[in-house]
Design a protein around this motif. Structure first.
Motif, short mmCIF file in Angstrom:
data_model
loop_
_atom_site.label_atom_id
_atom_site.label_comp_id
_atom_site.label_asym_id
_atom_site.label_seq_id
_atom_site.Cartn_x
_atom_site.Cartn_y
_atom_site.Cartn_z
N GLN A 55 0.87 -0.97 -0.07
CA GLN A 55 0.23 0.00 -0.10
C GLN A 55 0.75 1.21 0.14
OE1 GLN A 55 -2.43 -1.22 3.45
NE2 GLN A 55 -4.29 -0.57 2.37
N PHE A 67 -6.20 1.08 -5.78
CA PHE A 67 -6.08 -0.27 -4.88
C PHE A 67 -6.92 -0.21 -3.95
CE2 PHE A 67 -3.88 -2.34 -1.33
CZ PHE A 67 -3.51 -3.56 -1.84
N LEU A 183 -0.10 -7.76 -7.54
CA LEU A 183 -0.75 -6.38 -6.98
C LEU A 183 -0.24 -5.27 -7.75
CD1 LEU A 183 -1.16 -7.08 -3.27
CD2 LEU A 183 -2.63 -7.40 -4.79
N ASN A 187 -2.18 -3.14 -11.19
CA ASN A 187 -2.14 -1.76 -11.04
C ASN A 187 -1.59 -1.02 -12.19
OD1 ASN A 187 -3.61 0.38 -9.68
ND2 ASN A 187 -1.99 0.14 -7.77
#
Length: 187
Positions: A55, A67, A183, A187
């Motif tokens: 994050q 996200f 992840l 993105n």
């Protein structure tokens, strides 16, 4: 253990993300990561710390709105006897708009999840202790936790942590580099 066969039997998220979930980010983000976790499970804590790092990377790249992280409870009470009560404490904190702060506290102190510690954490977060204790003693949030567990079961989850990226089961939780790549790559 038959975890691999379970992954093949059901590899998609049965209950899609909604406003009923605990969410960081936007529901319509490009990448939605759902984690089923157990506050007393060290592997859940490790995966959560990894997700926090990811994050931060995403935030630094100005892609934060792309996200979404969702946490759902999956206490494994047979091996983690304090996990259910910790989940209830997180929900009692959520009732006072402090879910993520308590969530963080529980994962940071997962070896100390007894009642006295939970009250100490609630005090530290500035929660109103009387309703917090009433919620815990009355089991006010058990249905919410059971709904998370049931949604996990419907999706083939048999142990925490379990991750779903954009509704698809991500089975290699232990490979941190691959999870990060999965992840960030989407993105």
């Amino acid at each position: 253990m038959s975890e691999d066969s379970e992954d093949h039997r059901c590899s998609s998220l049965s209950v899609p993300p909604s406003t009923q979930d605990h969410i960081q980010g936007l529901l319509n983000a490009t990448v939605a990561l759902v984690m089923y976790g157990d506050y007393q499970c060290s592997h859940s804590a490790d995966i959560y710390r990894l997700i926090k790092g990811i994050q931060r990377q995403i935030s630094a790249s100005l892609e934060k709105r792309n996200f979404c992280f969702i946490f759902r409870h999956f206490p494994q009470v047979k091996i983690h006897p304090q996990a259910q009560h910790a989940a209830e404490a997180a929900e009692a904190a959520a009732a006072q708009s402090h879910f993520w702060q308590m969530h963080e506290m529980l994962f940071s102190h997962q070896q100390q999840l007894g009642n006295g510690y939970l009250i100490e954490y609630a005090n530290h977060l500035g929660l109103n202790i009387s309703p917090f204790l009433q919620d815990l003693s009355r089991g006010v949030h058990i249905d919410r936790i059971n709904a998370d567990i049931e949604s996990g079961n419907q999706s083939g989850v048999i142990a925490a942590p379990a991750l779903f990226i954009n509704g698809i089961r991500y089975s290699d939780c232990s490979n941190k580099a691959q999870l990060t790549a999965a992840l960030i790559g989407i993105n």
